[in-house]
Design an enzyme around this catalytic site. Structure first.
Site, PDB file in Angstrom:
ATOM      1  N   ASP A   1      69.355  13.317  -7.060  1.00  0.00           N
ATOM      2  CA  ASP A   1      68.146  14.129  -6.902  1.00  0.00           C
ATOM      3  C   ASP A   1      68.560  15.517  -6.431  1.00  0.00           C
ATOM      4  O   ASP A   1      69.478  15.662  -5.608  1.00  0.00           O
ATOM      5  CB  ASP A   1      67.189  13.501  -5.884  1.00  0.00           C
TER       6      ASP A   1
ATOM      7  N   GLU B   1      67.110  19.402  -5.014  1.00  0.00           N
ATOM      8  CA  GLU B   1      66.059  20.302  -4.560  1.00  0.00           C
ATOM      9  C   GLU B   1      66.476  21.709  -4.982  1.00  0.00           C
ATOM     10  O   GLU B   1      67.653  22.073  -4.863  1.00  0.00           O
ATOM     11  CB  GLU B   1      65.878  20.233  -3.047  1.00  0.00           C
TER      12      GLU B   1
ATOM     13  N   HIS C   1      60.714  14.722  -0.512  1.00  0.00           N
ATOM     14  CA  HIS C   1      61.205  15.968  -1.106  1.00  0.00           C
ATOM     15  C   HIS C   1      62.483  16.459  -0.428  1.00  0.00           C
ATOM     16  O   HIS C   1      62.699  17.665  -0.309  1.00  0.00           O
ATOM     17  CB  HIS C   1      60.124  17.054  -1.070  1.00  0.00           C
TER      18      HIS C   1
ATOM     19  N   ASP D   1      65.093  11.022  -1.388  1.00  0.00           N
ATOM     20  CA  ASP D   1      64.475  10.780  -2.691  1.00  0.00           C
ATOM     21  C   ASP D   1      65.402   9.977  -3.601  1.00  0.00           C
ATOM     22  O   ASP D   1      64.949   9.136  -4.391  1.00  0.00           O
ATOM     23  CB  ASP D   1      64.116  12.108  -3.355  1.00  0.00           C
TER      24      ASP D   1
END
Length: 575
Positions: A26, A28, A167, A172
């Site tokens: 994941d 960001e 998030h 995540d």
């Protein structure tokens, strides 16, 4: 399940899911565009058989401000990423962490798109892993009665994940692991036992893709190049793989999301292949086949001679010109005329080379000064205000800067120094937009000069032999002549390498140099050969003449270029 991780060279297509290694990742980011935005955090979990084998997580300095809206969603602030590693150092470590695994992500096109885009930007080889999207899998497995939507937070709640997504990358990724395992449990009773069966179970595999899956059955599990051929035996698509059979099979599963390529996979009648000694040979053969066949479903490298060069004209008062054919002393190659024109504009900004295109006689010119003369950017040789001898130093400076010679390093008269001084002047006057534009032009010129000088230095070497560790105690070997791959081979563990080197040199392709900085070698081939020679622990075995890249001119500006590209302040000082 415990034990050493199997590599894809050891895995067959019947490997059950509980023995397959998945890396759930994941990211960001500062926004939704892989081309414009940057990564602020990466988290990944490696699992096999329900057991966590390892985790990978770090904040990432994006090199820019994080938008307030993104901060409000992720909680990641500029202060948190200050001092964190840049993604160009994080990405190679992640690629090693995820090597020989199936990549999994929730909304995989987003995360994988960022990873692929940064690989291209950093000139890293994208390993072309199999990719599984848990959002897409959930749409296939779960009914509308079971979940109102397929967001990660909703699925984590519906499927009773042990981790709540917030998030943040690692949390995540952990939640996605739980979602993945819950979905796979649903598929067991349906007879889905392997990764190819899992990908084929997803809804967007066309009947034509399923029908053609057998085209990969006779391919070897070896590195090489593959060619999809159509109904009239025409070449539809060319690609390269470290494992031909595994890679080609991916075209007939839901892991292939490119619409045009899925269409191609449905049209194909057979798949030819060329086994290669190692990935460098495969890359070079792919480039040569793309140039020879120009397949309609490939988008890149089909026209190796479509490049542009910047040259000084041969006349009494030379000027900069953009041409299609390389010649000695040229700057390039550029992929577009616009890029070449920007380099010309920047070079002209640092000199008083004339801009006009008329031919000016060496003696008794009869022209009239133009507006450029009034602005102080030209000494008007057209009107006799400057002699050939007075004009010559400007020409010498440009030639030396292009070649990497001493004039490019002259602190008092150097072209690059003058351009940077202009940038400083604009910044001091608080003309920040103009200063940023000047910085970007200078950075583009430095990047073009640095690349051109490195590639030209390699192409000038008549022959060199290099060896790279193959990771199993042996060596990958390459004979390079004037920037082209002339021969490739392997010395496996336990095999004396020098007799193999002698045999490769004796059988290597003859390469006759041509005019131009690259001696006639295609730019894309020089690029991949240079990258292979300068990364991965490659060592020089033999070299006909010394291979040396210029240490001055653009090379002396590499630190500035890195800061100009990455620093938060857009006006880094020159060294």
């Amino acid at each position: 399940m415990t034990g050493a991780q199997l590599t894809f060279d050891e895995i067959d297509d019947d490997l059950p899911l509980h023995r397959t290694t998945f890396v759930v990742v994941d990211l960001e980011t500062t926004g939704g565009s892989a081309q414009r935005d940057a990564v602020t955090e990466i988290g990944a979990v490696k699992v096999r058989g329900g057991e966590v084998l390892g985790e990978f997580a770090t904040l990432v300095d994006p090199g820019c401000e994080i938008p307030p809206m993104v901060v409000s969603i992720t909680g990641i602030t500029g202060a948190m990423v200050h001092g964190a590693p840049r993604f160009d150092s994080v990405l190679p470590a992640f690629l090693e962490f995820s090597r020989d695994s199936v990549l999994v992500a929730h909304n995989a096109p987003f995360d994988i798109g960022f990873l692929r885009a940064h690989c291209e930007r950093l000139e890293l080889t994208w390993p072309k892993p199999q990719v599984l999207c848990t959002a897409k899998l959930a749409r296939r497995v779960l009914s509308r009665d079971e979940t109102p939507n397929h967001k990660l937070g909703t699925l984590a709640r519906v499927l009773h994940a042990r981790t709540t997504p917030v998030h943040r990358a690692l949390d995540d990724a952990r939640a996605t692991v739980d979602v993945l395992h819950a979905l796979l449990e649903r598929l067991g009773p349906l007879g889905v036992r392997t990764v190819p069966e899992l990908l084929a179970h997803l809804p967007d595999v066309t009947p034509q893709q399923r029908r053609n899956r057998g085209l990969a059955d006779d391919l070897p599990n070896a590195p090489g190049v593959y060619l999809f051929r159509g109904p009239n035996d025409e070449v539809l698509y060319v690609g390269t793989a470290s494992d031909l059979r595994r890679r080609v099979r991916q075209y007939f599963t839901a892991g292939e999301r490119r619409g045009r390529v899925r269409e191609m996979a449905g049209l194909a009648q057979r798949v030819d292949h060329v086994e290669c000694a190692h990935p460098l040979e495969a890359e070079v053969r792919e480039l040569r086949l793309l140039g020879a066949h120009q397949p309609r479903y490939n988008r890149r490298s089909k026209f190796p001679k479509r490049t542009w060069w910047v040259v000084l004209t041969e006349e009494a008062f030379p000027r900069l010109s953009i041409v299609r054919s390389a010649r000695d002393g040229a700057l390039g190659p550029f992929r577009s005329r616009a890029a070449a024109a920007e380099a010309v504009e920047t070079l002209q900004a640092g000199t008083t080379l004339r801009r006009c295109t008329e031919r000016i006689p060496a003696r008794n010119p009869s022209g009239r000064p133009c507006a450029v003369y009034e602005l102080g950017r030209c000494a008007a040789p057209c009107a006799g205000h400057q002699s050939v001898e007075e004009y010559a130093p400007q020409v010498v400076t440009v030639r030396e800067v292009i070649s990497g010679g001493p004039a490019g390093r002259d602190a008092e008269h150097g072209l690059l120094e003058r351009l940077h001084a202009e940038l400083d002047r604009l910044a001091a006057e608080e003309r920040f937009e103009d200063a940023a534009a000047a910085r970007d032009r200078l950075a583009g010129l430095v990047r073009a000069l640095d690349q051109a000088q490195r590639w030209a230095a390699l192409a000038a070497v008549p022959e060199l032999v290099a060896a790279r560790p193959d990771g199993a105690g042996g060596w990958q070997l390459a004979v390079v002549r004037h920037g082209r791959l002339a021969a490739a081979g392997n010395a496996r563990r336990g095999t004396p390498p020098m007799p193999v080197v002698d045999a490769l040199q004796a059988a290597a392709e003859t390469v006759l140099p041509e005019p131009g900085p690259l001696r006639g070698a295609p730019a894309d081939e020089v690029r991949v050969v240079h990258r292979w020679l300068t990364t991965g622990g490659t060592r020089l075995v033999r070299c006909a003449t010394p291979w040396a890249e210029p240490a001055g001119s653009a090379a002396a500006w590499r630190t500035w270029l890195e800061r100009a590209t990455q620093a938060r302040t857009p006006y880094p000082a020159a060294d």
